[in-house]
Design a protein around this motif. Structure first.
Motif, PDB file in Angstrom:
ATOM      1  N   GLY A 191     -27.091  32.909 -10.332  1.00 12.79           N
ATOM      2  CA  GLY A 191     -28.012  32.109  -9.544  1.00 12.79           C
ATOM      3  C   GLY A 191     -29.081  31.470 -10.412  1.00 12.79           C
ATOM      4  O   GLY A 191     -30.198  31.218  -9.970  1.00 12.79           O
ATOM      5  N   GLU A 192     -28.744  31.220 -11.671  1.00 14.19           N
ATOM      6  CA  GLU A 192     -29.679  30.606 -12.619  1.00 14.19           C
ATOM      7  C   GLU A 192     -28.933  29.544 -13.400  1.00 14.19           C
ATOM      8  O   GLU A 192     -27.720  29.641 -13.585  1.00 14.19           O
ATOM      9  N   ASN A 193     -29.680  28.557 -13.872  1.00 15.98           N
ATOM     10  CA  ASN A 193     -29.089  27.489 -14.664  1.00 15.98           C
ATOM     11  C   ASN A 193     -29.266  27.798 -16.152  1.00 15.98           C
ATOM     12  O   ASN A 193     -30.313  27.537 -16.723  1.00 15.98           O
ATOM     13  N   LEU A 194     -28.236  28.372 -16.764  1.00 14.24           N
ATOM     14  CA  LEU A 194     -28.347  28.824 -18.156  1.00 14.24           C
ATOM     15  C   LEU A 194     -27.554  27.926 -19.106  1.00 14.24           C
ATOM     16  O   LEU A 194     -26.672  27.190 -18.676  1.00 14.24           O
ATOM     17  N   ARG A 216     -33.741  24.870 -25.651  1.00 14.23           N
ATOM     18  CA  ARG A 216     -33.743  24.116 -24.403  1.00 14.23           C
ATOM     19  C   ARG A 216     -35.171  23.988 -23.886  1.00 14.23           C
ATOM     20  O   ARG A 216     -36.058  24.727 -24.299  1.00 14.23           O
ATOM     21  N   SER A 217     -35.356  23.061 -22.957  1.00  8.10           N
ATOM     22  CA  SER A 217     -36.658  22.980 -22.305  1.00  8.10           C
ATOM     23  C   SER A 217     -36.663  23.953 -21.133  1.00  8.10           C
ATOM     24  O   SER A 217     -35.620  24.231 -20.537  1.00  8.10           O
ATOM     25  N   THR A 218     -37.846  24.460 -20.797  1.00  5.57           N
ATOM     26  CA  THR A 218     -37.930  25.456 -19.726  1.00  5.57           C
ATOM     27  C   THR A 218     -37.783  24.819 -18.349  1.00  5.57           C
ATOM     28  O   THR A 218     -37.632  25.516 -17.358  1.00  5.57           O
ATOM     29  N   GLY A 219     -37.842  23.495 -18.289  1.00  5.95           N
ATOM     30  CA  GLY A 219     -37.607  22.790 -17.027  1.00  5.95           C
ATOM     31  C   GLY A 219     -37.105  21.403 -17.357  1.00  5.95           C
ATOM     32  O   GLY A 219     -37.169  20.986 -18.519  1.00  5.95           O
ATOM     33  N   PRO A 220     -36.592  20.669 -16.352  1.00  8.13           N
ATOM     34  CA  PRO A 220     -36.081  19.328 -16.633  1.00  8.13           C
ATOM     35  C   PRO A 220     -37.209  18.359 -16.989  1.00  8.13           C
ATOM     36  O   PRO A 220     -38.361  18.579 -16.620  1.00  8.13           O
ATOM     37  N   HIS A 225     -25.340  23.237 -23.836  1.00  9.82           N
ATOM     38  CA  HIS A 225     -25.863  22.562 -22.647  1.00  9.82           C
ATOM     39  C   HIS A 225     -26.075  23.543 -21.492  1.00  9.82           C
ATOM     40  O   HIS A 225     -25.585  24.677 -21.537  1.00  9.82           O
ATOM     41  N   THR A 226     -26.776  23.070 -20.484  1.00 14.98           N
ATOM     42  CA  THR A 226     -27.049  23.909 -19.314  1.00 14.98           C
ATOM     43  C   THR A 226     -25.916  23.762 -18.292  1.00 14.98           C
ATOM     44  O   THR A 226     -25.013  22.958 -18.468  1.00 14.98           O
ATOM     45  N   GLY A 227     -26.000  24.538 -17.225  1.00 16.00           N
ATOM     46  CA  GLY A 227     -25.009  24.439 -16.152  1.00 16.00           C
ATOM     47  C   GLY A 227     -24.150  25.687 -16.022  1.00 16.00           C
ATOM     48  O   GLY A 227     -23.246  25.750 -15.202  1.00 16.00           O
ATOM     49  N   PHE A 228     -24.433  26.705 -16.825  1.00 16.38           N
ATOM     50  CA  PHE A 228     -23.668  27.947 -16.749  1.00 16.38           C
ATOM     51  C   PHE A 228     -24.419  28.962 -15.882  1.00 16.38           C
ATOM     52  O   PHE A 228     -25.637  29.017 -15.915  1.00 16.38           O
ATOM     53  N   GLY A 229     -23.683  29.754 -15.142  1.00 17.97           N
ATOM     54  CA  GLY A 229     -24.284  30.888 -14.445  1.00 17.97           C
ATOM     55  C   GLY A 229     -24.866  30.592 -13.073  1.00 17.97           C
ATOM     56  O   GLY A 229     -25.454  31.481 -12.453  1.00 17.97           O
ATOM     57  N   LEU A 230     -24.707  29.370 -12.575  1.00 16.87           N
ATOM     58  CA  LEU A 230     -25.282  29.032 -11.266  1.00 16.87           C
ATOM     59  C   LEU A 230     -24.728  29.922 -10.163  1.00 16.87           C
ATOM     60  O   LEU A 230     -25.456  30.324  -9.262  1.00 16.87           O
ATOM     61  N   HIS A 231     -23.439  30.258 -10.248  1.00 16.52           N
ATOM     62  CA  HIS A 231     -22.843  31.117  -9.223  1.00 16.52           C
ATOM     63  C   HIS A 231     -23.088  32.589  -9.517  1.00 16.52           C
ATOM     64  O   HIS A 231     -23.501  33.347  -8.656  1.00 16.52           O
ATOM     65  N   ILE A 265     -23.823  34.018 -22.367  1.00 17.32           N
ATOM     66  CA  ILE A 265     -22.985  35.027 -23.021  1.00 17.32           C
ATOM     67  C   ILE A 265     -23.831  36.096 -23.701  1.00 17.32           C
ATOM     68  O   ILE A 265     -23.415  37.239 -23.840  1.00 17.32           O
ATOM     69  N   HIS A 266     -25.049  35.734 -24.091  1.00 17.43           N
ATOM     70  CA  HIS A 266     -25.926  36.698 -24.748  1.00 17.43           C
ATOM     71  C   HIS A 266     -26.185  37.902 -23.842  1.00 17.43           C
ATOM     72  O   HIS A 266     -26.285  39.037 -24.308  1.00 17.43           O
ATOM     73  N   ARG A 267     -26.289  37.657 -22.549  1.00 21.74           N
ATOM     74  CA  ARG A 267     -26.532  38.766 -21.608  1.00 21.74           C
ATOM     75  C   ARG A 267     -25.401  39.782 -21.650  1.00 21.74           C
ATOM     76  O   ARG A 267     -25.629  40.982 -21.540  1.00 21.74           O
TER      77      ARG A 267
END
Ligand SMILES: Cc1cc2nc3c(=O)[nH]c(=O)nc-3n(C[C@H](O)[C@H](O)[C@H](O)COP(=O)(O)OP(=O)(O)OC[C@H]3O[C@@H](n4cnc5c(N)ncnc54)[C@H](O)[C@@H]3O)c2cc1C
Lengths: 117, 416
Positions: free
Chosen positions: B60-63, A67-71, B51-57, B69-71
């Motif tokens: 508090g990070e966009n994973l 992934r990229s580190t930012g958008p 894809h991103t969008g996991f873990g926001l709640h 799941i690695h964590r």
């Protein structure tokens, strides 16, 4: 002046906005119900950003997610995919290890999102 | 070889739910925890959701899925939790016998102090759709296409039509488009998309992929390989309207037509299942109808966010630990939760009223200026849509004050 139709994605309401665009800038809008929506359509018209992620080939078979580190700017996504299609990695790779530095000169790196023995 | 023995806690399934449950149980002081998973690697479905969008709640990070799941996998290893891979659980009994099999040990017969069900969900296959046509190659479920592309590194096709606009289908549309595969259309039976608005914009509109609403695939063409599909408009009942058919050439059809909780094992053990969710009835402790059995994650109901899956896993892990220590409050005054107007499903379905309760519910249609009513309490939401799960919390006091039944309904104005 150009008129763009945009769906706001800030909340489940999903306002369908009409945005008036001049010289690449949002100069007016209709059918938005909140301030956050106005900020959103401005960003979407002026500089839409997206997260970037894909997989790269692993020497000897298989793929590694990255992934990229930012958008990055939306219109550079496909170019970024092409850049990464040429990359091949070899283990071991740690979680978060940089695979491509300064992607397309955009100031973000591409890092591994999984590890490789 | 045949392994027989007693294990304090057995967790069936090593995805987001099962790992969270195991880690919580360890934190609660349970020493012997075995997580059994039939896959070759732990983590369930998430390692392929790149894809991103996991873990926001939760964080508090966009994973990405693999990062999220690695964590948990890393922590489970650090905590010395036993994760047995390639281990398929074949049978569970009321007496908490767990029968499993793996290639290195053969048959395992365990007697568990407590069992946590965390088997996740599976995708509805083509067979359940009854689309006429031959049996050509090139038909995949979205999850299989995702695995091929993002775990194994194969392109499943060059020109794709996707049936079903749930989030998994939308996310696959974007992945295909990014990799240079032409997505001809996403076809949806309902008058509105099945996935989140954000995914419609970022997965379809960004790539100019047409979303064909109120339509379905009525025929698959091709003998060896898919050559085209016929798409037709549907009437109010979802039946194709003759004369509206259109043939779309493609070499691949991807099905994203729904997820079903994986409950053959639960059923075999005699655990009561809810027809609405397809999963076991649970109370606020994630306790099922069978003593010593708990459940969490997508095996209970299909959650929209993995963050909620993790929280239900932690709850189940804590409850199972309390049960093992003899500290779990027995269900004294059980109240039934009754889904009413505009409520498709709600979890938990039972409340014993010993603590605060988080309700997860799905509405049956989009509404604006919505009032979510649980018991006598009312919660306002600007808008609600079927793909998004609603969560509302009641404190211990509020739950204590409820009557013998807890009606749940959602009122509001129609949302286009
Ligand atoms: C194809 C697909 C894509 C998804 N994409 C997203 C997404 O993009 N974003 C998002 O938030 N959510 C997504 N989800 C939802 C996601 O599944 C959940 O968010 C969450 O990961 C579910 O965790 P879980 O532990 O309940 O189930 P899972 O991750 O499915 O884990 C269940 C585990 O149980 C194992 N198991 C089942 N039966 C047995 C048995 N008999 N014996 C041994 N092991 C068994 C399975 O092998 C699996 O490893 C997706 C789901 C699917 C199916």
């Amino acid at each position: 002046m150009e008129v763009k139709e945009l769906t706001c994605v800030i909340c489940p309401l999903g306002c369908r906005a009409k945005v008036y665009v001049e010289g690449g800038r949002a100069v007016g809008w209709e059918h938005l119900e909140c301030k956050a929506g106005e900020e959103y359509v401005k960003r979407e018209v002026e500089r839409p950003l997206r997260d970037f992620f894909t997989v790269v080939r692993v020497k000897g078979g298989g793929v590694l997610p990255v992934r990229s580190t930012g958008p990055i700017p939306k219109e550079r996504l496909k170019e970024a995919v092409k850049e990464l299609a040429a990359v091949e990695v070899e283990g071991p790779v740690r979680m978060g290890e940089v695979v491509v530095k300064n992607l397309l000169g955009l100031g973000v790196d591409v890092v591994a999102t999984w590890e490789l023995e | 070889m045949r392994v027989e023995g007693e294990v304090e806690l057995v967790v069936v399934g090593g995805g987001a739910a099962g790992l969270a449950a195991a880690l919580k149980a360890r934190e609660e002081g349970i020493e012997e925890i075995w997580v059994l998973d039939r896959n070759e690697r732990p983590g369930g479905i998430l390692p392929q959701c790149i894809h991103t969008g996991f873990g926001l709640h939760y964080f508090g990070e966009n994973l990405t899925g693999p990062e999220y799941i690695h964590r948990f996998i890393r922590r489970a290893r650090e905590e010395g939790i036993t994760i047995k891979l390639e281990t398929m659980v074949l049978r569970l009994t009321k007496e908490r016998e767990v029968v499993a099999v793996n290639p290195s040990e053969g048959l395992l017969k365990l007697k568990a102090g407590a069992v946590i069900l965390a088997m996740g969900c599976r995708e509805r296959p083509r067979g359940s759709l009854l689309i006429p046509g031959g049996r050509p190659a090139g038909i995949f479920t979205a999850g299989t296409a995702q695995r091929l592309l993002d775990l194994e590194g194969y392109l499943p096709g060059r020109e794709v039509v996707i049936l079903g606009s749930g989030d998994v289908g939308l996310i696959m549309a974007r992945r295909f488009a990014m990799e240079g595969v032409e997505v001809k259309a996403v076809v949806e039976l309902m008058p509105y998309p099945g996935g989140l608005g954000r995914n419609v914009v970022q997965c379809l509109e960004d790539f100019g992929i047409p979303l064909l609403l109120r339509r379905t695939v009525t025929h698959i063409h091709g003998r060896e390989r898919v050559e085209a599909v016929t798409v037709a408009e549907v009437d109010g009942e979802g039946n194709p309207i003759p004369g509206t058919e259109r043939k779309i050439p493609c070499d691949t059809l991807v099905l994203s037509v729904g997820l079903i909780p994986e409950n053959e094992l639960s059923e075999g053990a005699g655990i009561e299942l809810d027809e609405r969710t397809g999963g076991p009835f649970v109370d606020e402790f994630m306790r099922t109808s069978l003593e010593g059995f708990f459940a969490c994650g997508n095996v209970v109901t299909v959650f929209d966010l993995v963050d909620h899956v993790t929280l239900t896993g932690e709850r189940a892990g804590k409850s199972a630990s309390q049960y093992l220590k003899g500290e779990l409050p027995p269900p004294r005054r059980v109240r039934e939760v009754r889904p009413g107007e505009n409520v498709r499903l709600v979890v938990p379905q039972r409340v014993s009223g010993e603590g605060p309760v988080t309700f997860y519910l799905r509405v049956s249609r989009p509404l604006r200026e919505a009032r979510v009513e649980v018991g006598g309490k009312s919660f306002f939401r600007k808008a609600v849509r079927p793909p998004e799960m609603l969560t509302v919390e009641l404190g211990k006091e509020e739950v204590g004050g409820l009557g013998g039944e807890i009606p749940v309904r959602v009122l509001g104005k129609p949302l286009g």
